[in-house]
Write a protein that holds these residues in place. Structure first.
Motif, mmCIF file in Angstrom:
data_model
loop_
_atom_site.group_PDB
_atom_site.id
_atom_site.type_symbol
_atom_site.label_atom_id
_atom_site.label_comp_id
_atom_site.label_asym_id
_atom_site.label_seq_id
_atom_site.Cartn_x
_atom_site.Cartn_y
_atom_site.Cartn_z
ATOM 1 N N GLN A 254 0.835 -1.215 0.000
ATOM 2 C CA GLN A 254 0.000 0.000 0.000
ATOM 3 C C GLN A 254 0.861 1.252 0.000
ATOM 4 O O GLN A 254 0.647 2.174 -0.783
ATOM 5 C CB GLN A 254 -0.904 0.031 1.234
ATOM 6 C CG GLN A 254 -2.073 -0.873 1.198
ATOM 7 C CD GLN A 254 -2.870 -0.781 2.491
ATOM 8 O OE1 GLN A 254 -2.762 0.188 3.254
ATOM 9 N NE2 GLN A 254 -3.677 -1.801 2.751
ATOM 10 N N TRP A 255 1.820 1.291 0.927
ATOM 11 C CA TRP A 255 2.633 2.488 1.060
ATOM 12 C C TRP A 255 3.566 2.662 -0.132
ATOM 13 O O TRP A 255 3.888 3.770 -0.509
ATOM 14 C CB TRP A 255 3.381 2.473 2.383
ATOM 15 C CG TRP A 255 2.455 2.745 3.561
ATOM 16 C CD1 TRP A 255 1.091 2.603 3.584
ATOM 17 C CD2 TRP A 255 2.824 3.209 4.844
ATOM 18 N NE1 TRP A 255 0.605 2.947 4.814
ATOM 19 C CE2 TRP A 255 1.654 3.328 5.616
ATOM 20 C CE3 TRP A 255 4.041 3.521 5.428
ATOM 21 C CZ2 TRP A 255 1.652 3.753 6.927
ATOM 22 C CZ3 TRP A 255 4.037 3.943 6.753
ATOM 23 C CH2 TRP A 255 2.856 4.061 7.494
ATOM 24 N N ARG B 136 2.685 1.896 -3.240
ATOM 25 C CA ARG B 136 1.813 2.530 -4.248
ATOM 26 C C ARG B 136 1.612 4.004 -3.935
ATOM 27 O O ARG B 136 1.617 4.846 -4.837
ATOM 28 C CB ARG B 136 0.468 1.812 -4.311
ATOM 29 C CG ARG B 136 0.482 0.515 -5.097
ATOM 30 C CD ARG B 136 -0.930 0.029 -5.430
ATOM 31 N NE ARG B 136 -1.831 0.030 -4.283
ATOM 32 C CZ ARG B 136 -2.040 -1.003 -3.471
ATOM 33 N NH1 ARG B 136 -1.396 -2.130 -3.674
ATOM 34 N NH2 ARG B 136 -2.883 -0.915 -2.471
ATOM 35 N N GLN B 137 1.436 4.323 -2.649
ATOM 36 C CA GLN B 137 1.240 5.723 -2.275
ATOM 37 C C GLN B 137 2.478 6.551 -2.604
ATOM 38 O O GLN B 137 2.367 7.656 -3.134
ATOM 39 C CB GLN B 137 0.898 5.835 -0.793
ATOM 40 C CG GLN B 137 -0.469 5.282 -0.437
ATOM 41 C CD GLN B 137 -0.763 5.353 1.048
ATOM 42 O OE1 GLN B 137 -0.128 6.094 1.796
ATOM 43 N NE2 GLN B 137 -1.740 4.578 1.490
ATOM 44 N N CYS B 138 3.650 6.021 -2.303
ATOM 45 C CA CYS B 138 4.894 6.725 -2.654
ATOM 46 C C CYS B 138 4.961 6.949 -4.156
ATOM 47 O O CYS B 138 5.279 8.059 -4.618
ATOM 48 C CB CYS B 138 6.119 5.936 -2.185
ATOM 49 S SG CYS B 138 6.425 6.027 -0.413
ATOM 50 N N ASP C 14 2.571 7.196 -6.262
ATOM 51 C CA ASP C 14 1.594 8.221 -6.667
ATOM 52 C C ASP C 14 2.173 9.628 -6.575
ATOM 53 O O ASP C 14 1.707 10.537 -7.263
ATOM 54 C CB ASP C 14 0.330 8.139 -5.795
ATOM 55 C CG ASP C 14 -0.534 6.926 -6.108
ATOM 56 O OD1 ASP C 14 -0.295 6.243 -7.128
ATOM 57 O OD2 ASP C 14 -1.456 6.657 -5.299
ATOM 58 N N TYR C 15 3.168 9.813 -5.722
ATOM 59 C CA TYR C 15 3.794 11.124 -5.547
ATOM 60 C C TYR C 15 5.204 11.172 -6.148
ATOM 61 O O TYR C 15 5.980 12.079 -5.839
ATOM 62 C CB TYR C 15 3.840 11.498 -4.058
ATOM 63 C CG TYR C 15 2.463 11.797 -3.517
ATOM 64 C CD1 TYR C 15 1.871 13.039 -3.711
ATOM 65 C CD2 TYR C 15 1.732 10.819 -2.841
ATOM 66 C CE1 TYR C 15 0.591 13.306 -3.248
ATOM 67 C CE2 TYR C 15 0.463 11.081 -2.374
ATOM 68 C CZ TYR C 15 -0.105 12.319 -2.576
ATOM 69 O OH TYR C 15 -1.366 12.577 -2.104
ATOM 70 N N THR D 218 -6.981 -0.097 4.743
ATOM 71 C CA THR D 218 -5.902 0.853 4.479
ATOM 72 C C THR D 218 -5.162 1.174 5.769
ATOM 73 O O THR D 218 -5.789 1.490 6.784
ATOM 74 C CB THR D 218 -6.459 2.159 3.874
ATOM 75 O OG1 THR D 218 -7.151 1.845 2.662
ATOM 76 C CG2 THR D 218 -5.356 3.151 3.580
ATOM 77 N N ASP E 93 -3.220 3.707 7.851
ATOM 78 C CA ASP E 93 -2.993 5.152 7.931
ATOM 79 C C ASP E 93 -1.761 5.502 8.748
ATOM 80 O O ASP E 93 -1.227 6.604 8.610
ATOM 81 C CB ASP E 93 -4.207 5.865 8.528
ATOM 82 C CG ASP E 93 -5.308 6.093 7.508
ATOM 83 O OD1 ASP E 93 -5.010 6.132 6.294
ATOM 84 O OD2 ASP E 93 -6.471 6.233 7.922
ATOM 85 N N SER F 164 1.006 7.453 6.940
ATOM 86 C CA SER F 164 1.177 6.928 5.589
ATOM 87 C C SER F 164 1.738 8.000 4.651
ATOM 88 O O SER F 164 1.617 9.202 4.913
ATOM 89 C CB SER F 164 -0.159 6.423 5.051
ATOM 90 O OG SER F 164 -0.989 7.513 4.694
ATOM 91 N N TYR G 273 0.543 9.130 2.036
ATOM 92 C CA TYR G 273 -0.481 10.082 1.638
ATOM 93 C C TYR G 273 -0.489 11.298 2.562
ATOM 94 O O TYR G 273 -0.677 12.423 2.114
ATOM 95 C CB TYR G 273 -1.869 9.441 1.623
ATOM 96 C CG TYR G 273 -2.177 8.633 0.385
ATOM 97 C CD1 TYR G 273 -1.489 8.825 -0.816
ATOM 98 C CD2 TYR G 273 -3.172 7.679 0.399
ATOM 99 C CE1 TYR G 273 -1.775 8.081 -1.939
ATOM 100 C CE2 TYR G 273 -3.468 6.924 -0.727
ATOM 101 C CZ TYR G 273 -2.773 7.134 -1.893
ATOM 102 O OH TYR G 273 -3.061 6.401 -3.010
ATOM 103 N N GLY H 181 0.790 14.261 0.588
ATOM 104 C CA GLY H 181 -0.463 14.850 0.130
ATOM 105 C C GLY H 181 -0.810 16.114 0.884
ATOM 106 O O GLY H 181 -0.150 16.497 1.844
#
Length: 178
Positions: A21-22, A24-26, A28-29, A66, A68, A94, A96, A100
């Protein structure tokens, strides 16, 4: 949105779910998970291998699965304390939240829930009379300084203080009995 705290382990696949998950989040940025939180992720990864009764990696999990937040917690005897102390370190929100732009209320909600759930560990799985919560950033310290009066007046705590980058709590053992 409700959260609960789970022990994160490689043996049950929860560490891999968090890392995926993390990661993918990384991405994304435009960031790389392998370079994310280098001071904490390797420590947490190593701890997630062992299913110890007095320590572990704990993740704040939403109902949708998820993660967090995550932290390391261990319960041990420390000099200067009567009873065990739950130390909470390597608290990470996370990617995000790191990369984010969210309303401050979302950050505060996750931090407050992580705090409440980890203090809950001292009353359950990692029984301890005291909690030492490492504050990783000036924002964390500012949050806890703003709420310390609430903690001081809460019947759950016999003592509350912030010293340096640590929040110190002594739990009211009588409150658990009542």
């Amino acid at each position: 949105m409700e959260h609960h705290l789970i022990k994160v382990l490689t043996s049950d696949g929860s560490w891999e779910r968090l890392a995926e998950q993390w990661g993918r989040q990384c991405a994304d940025y435009g960031e790389d998970f392998d370079g994310y939180a280098l001071d904490a992720i390797p420590v947490l990864r190593d701890l997630a291998v062992d299913d110890r009764s007095d320590a572990g990696v704990f993740g704040l999990l939403r109902e949708d699965g998820t993660f967090d937040a995550v932290c390391q917690a261990n319960s041990t005897h420390l000099p200067g304390y009567t009873g065990k102390v739950l130390r909470v370190r390597h608290l990470l929100l996370s990617p995000y939240f790191d990369f984010g732009e969210y309303p401050i209320e979302d950050y505060v909600k996750v931090l407050a829930r992580m705090f409440a759930r980890t203090v809950g560990l001292a009353k359950s799985d990692l029984r301890s009379e005291h909690v030492k919560f490492h504050l990783r950033s000036p924002a964390d310290r500012q949050f806890f300084e703003a709420t310390i009066e609430v903690f001081e007046n809460a019947t759950e705590f016999d003592g509350v203080a912030i010293r340096g980058s640590w929040l110190y709590l002594t739990l009211n053992q009588a409150a658990d009995v009542a």
